[in-house]
Scaffold this active site. Structure first.
Site, PDB file in Angstrom:
ATOM      1  CB  SER A 153      47.214  66.517   7.182  1.00 17.55           C
ATOM      2  OG  SER A 153      47.673  65.191   7.264  1.00 17.55           O
ATOM      3  CG  HIS A 196      46.758  63.688   2.373  1.00 17.49           C
ATOM      4  ND1 HIS A 196      45.739  63.427   3.268  1.00 17.49           N
ATOM      5  CD2 HIS A 196      47.754  64.265   3.094  1.00 17.49           C
ATOM      6  CE1 HIS A 196      46.107  63.827   4.479  1.00 17.49           C
ATOM      7  NE2 HIS A 196      47.317  64.342   4.395  1.00 17.49           N
TER       8      HIS A 196
END
Length: 261
Positions: free
Chosen positions: A97, A231
């Site tokens: 990320s 995610h």
């Protein structure tokens, strides 16, 4: 080659020291994340790979340090701490990320200022630098920020359920989101290192074309590995991710040995 015996930098955590490793894997956490996020993957790596998990300021044992709210500044600080280690063994980078953006800028510094080409850059769960976008999450109130953390499941549930821990963690989390969302890609030469993209197939924050865009940023090879999950697929897929890391670095170090020979 064994690294010299020195006091650990504020920036790095070696959960599983491997002094005879062939490659150092610098692991860069997500927004709000800490070095401990990479403990499970570090544990699964082979003796040939030593993980150096980065500890950003403002959390855990660095909770009294001022958080950094700029990706370029973060990469520069890590670069300065990492530079003394680059002479002792090859470096690979893994960023998840926000950490993928930090890793990209760190790779640029390594290549541009030291002439050190990372063995590989693993970019996980983050749009390519040229596909950057912002949801302005860092501008939300505390309730809005917590709602985002719950949505992507990126923060330890013990923290989300503990008001005091959450109060202590929120400033660093907000600072990280600001750094991630205000990141500005600066056009320049493509990286020379290979890039491996990694993504969860049900990630609501990163679309496949955005991950494929990483191909534009390297003159080396690119491939995309997709795992089951959202995610934070790494939690459930840590063994598979460690396998990709291991296989990639084994092949890369074999090529390096052939070049030297």
């Amino acid at each position: 080659m064994a690294l010299p015996v020195t006091d650990e930098s504020l920036w790095f955590r070696r959960f599983h020291p491997r002094p005879e490793a062939e490659v150092s894997l610098v692991c860069l956490p997500h927004a709000g994340g800490a070095a401990s996020f990479y403990f499970p993957i570090s544990e699964l790596l082979p003796p040939t790979v030593e993980a150096l998990a980065v500890q950003y300021p403002g959390r855990q044992d660095r909770r009294h340090d001022t958080p950094i709210e700029n990706i370029h500044e973060m990469a520069r600080e890590i670069f300065e701490a990492l530079t003394p280690l680059t002479a002792h063994r090859p470096i690979a980078l893994f960023g998840h990320s926000m950490g993928a953006s930090v890793g990209f800028e760190l790779a640029r510094l390594l290549e541009g200022e030291l002439g050190t080409v990372p063995v590989a850059l693993f970019a996980s769960g983050r749009p390519a630098p040229s596909h950057h976008r912002s949801l302005d999450i860092h501008r939300r109130d505390d309730a809005g920020l917590i709602a985002e953390l719950q949505l992507v499941s990126g923060t330890d549930s013990r923290i989300l359920g503990d008001a005091e821990l959450l109060r202590l963690a929120l400033p660093a989390i907000r600072s990280d989101y600001k750094a991630a969302e205000t990141y500005e890609y600066r056009p320049g030469a493509r990286l020379r290192c290979d890039i491996v993209g990694l993504a969860g197939d049900s990630d609501i924050r990163v679309r496949a074309p955005e991950m494929a865009g990483w191909r534009e940023h390297t003159a080396g090879s690119f491939r995309l590995e997709v795992f089951s999950g959202g995610h934070f697929y790494l939690g459930e897929q840590k063994a598979a991710v460690a396998g990709v890391i291991t296989d990639t670095l084994r092949a890369a170090t074999a090529r390096l040995r052939r070049t030297i020979d």
